[in-house]
Design an enzyme around this catalytic site. Structure first.
Site, PDB file in Angstrom:
ATOM      1  N   ILE A  97      45.482  58.937  11.967  1.00  0.00           N
ATOM      2  CA  ILE A  97      46.174  58.196  10.913  1.00  0.00           C
ATOM      3  C   ILE A  97      47.144  57.267  11.655  1.00  0.00           C
ATOM      4  O   ILE A  97      47.816  57.686  12.606  1.00  0.00           O
ATOM      5  CB  ILE A  97      46.917  59.153   9.947  1.00  0.00           C
ATOM      6  CG1 ILE A  97      47.661  58.387   8.842  1.00  0.00           C
ATOM      7  CG2 ILE A  97      47.869  60.090  10.656  1.00  0.00           C
ATOM      8  CD1 ILE A  97      48.293  59.321   7.784  1.00  0.00           C
ATOM      9  N   SER A  98      47.193  55.996  11.252  1.00  0.00           N
ATOM     10  CA  SER A  98      48.026  55.024  11.974  1.00  0.00           C
ATOM     11  C   SER A  98      49.511  55.319  11.768  1.00  0.00           C
ATOM     12  O   SER A  98      49.906  55.926  10.774  1.00  0.00           O
ATOM     13  CB  SER A  98      47.726  53.606  11.482  1.00  0.00           C
ATOM     14  OG  SER A  98      46.339  53.369  11.480  1.00  0.00           O
ATOM     15  N   LYS A  99      50.322  54.831  12.704  1.00  0.00           N
ATOM     16  CA  LYS A  99      51.789  54.941  12.589  1.00  0.00           C
ATOM     17  C   LYS A  99      52.259  54.216  11.341  1.00  0.00           C
ATOM     18  O   LYS A  99      51.771  53.112  11.063  1.00  0.00           O
ATOM     19  CB  LYS A  99      52.442  54.179  13.753  1.00  0.00           C
ATOM     20  CG  LYS A  99      52.520  54.857  15.062  1.00  0.00           C
ATOM     21  CD  LYS A  99      52.753  53.809  16.131  1.00  0.00           C
ATOM     22  CE  LYS A  99      54.210  53.552  16.365  1.00  0.00           C
ATOM     23  NZ  LYS A  99      54.537  53.258  17.757  1.00  0.00           N
TER      24      LYS A  99
END
Ligand code: SAH
Length: 254
Positions: A97-99
């Protein structure tokens, strides 16, 4: 979500000074780290949003959307206490999951393109649903979101994660997003959560006039950078922004 947050959420105006803190002696102990699935995540999420604003995210629509989605519902229960840190987290099958800061930055770039009179994006295609978090954030700022994932297990997981949110304008698709999704085209925006060597021609073909693509791309020197492609009067214009680290864009399904 137990309580559906209002949209747009009430937030301080961009650039407004942070609310003054009460003197330390008078302050009640602040809970800043969520400690389980039953957490009241409101305060930690608000803190994440304030940090994003402090890092330069100016668009109130983006801040409201980031405030509206419970990120902890998209990560493994063992990682819940890191859900509101500015960090990418594993979501299984080697994907992440992206930042939050990267999600906010990319959506802000998308919103800087053409929007309707209410400041909403039209139809958006997201390539790489992953756990479904960014798709949920996008659904707050766009009229329709089509999100496509090539790994069946993640597509199913995203469906599970998103079901309780009942986002009627979000459509999850299983398939190879390198082909785009012609049935939803033309798109006001296309956003990719995985980086390839080039922007596929299907994406530029499916982009509306005045639309924008925001995607990580591998540069000739081998590192990835964020790229914006705009379509104006039928012509494509590409700009290269800061360096990023995304999982690779892959063809086919699995
Ligand atoms: N937006 C996601 C980030 C997921 S990571 C989130 O909020 O969790 C990127 C995802 O892109 C991975 O799940 C990976 O499987 C997917 N992906 C890579 N190539 C793809 C392709 N051609 N089509 C669709 N999804 C792809």
């Amino acid at each position: 979500m137990t309580r559906r947050p209002g949209f747009p959420a009430r937030l301080p105006a961009p650039g407004a000074p942070a609310p003054a803190r009460p003197p330390a002696a008078a302050a009640a102990p602040q809970r800043t780290v969520p400690s389980g699935l039953g957490l009241d995540s409101h305060a930690v999420r608000a803190r994440m949003v304030r940090k994003l604003a402090g890092q330069g995210v100016r668009d109130a629509r983006v801040l409201a959307a980031m405030n509206a989605v419970d990120r902890h519902r998209f990560v493994d229960s063992a990682l819940v206490n890191q859900a509101y840190e500015d960090t990418s987290l594993p979501i299984g099958l080697g994907q992440t999951i992206s930042k939050p800061s990267v999600v906010a930055r990319m959506i802000e770039l998308l919103l800087a393109g053409r929007t309707d009179a209410n400041g909403r994006l039209g139809r958006v295609l997201e390539v790489g649903t992953g756990c479904g978090y960014q798709a949920a954030v996008l659904s707050q700022v766009a009229t329709e979101v089509y999100s496509i994932e090539r790994l069946r297990a993640l597509h199913e997981r995203a469906r599970e994660n998103l079901r309780p949110l009942r986002l009627a304008n979000l459509h999850l698709l299983f398939g190879d997003g390198m082909q785009g999704y012609a049935k939803g085209a033309p798109y006001a925006g296309i956003i990719a959560a995985a980086g390839g060597d080039a922007v596929p021609v299907q994406w530029t073909d499916q982009l509306a006039e005045g639309g924008r693509i925001v995607a990580p791309m591998v540069m000739p020197h081998g590192a990835q950078a964020l790229v914006i492609v705009e379509k104006t009067a039928g012509r494509l214009n590409q700009s290269v922004l800061e360096g990023v680290h995304f999982v690779p864009l892959k063809s086919g399904i699995a």
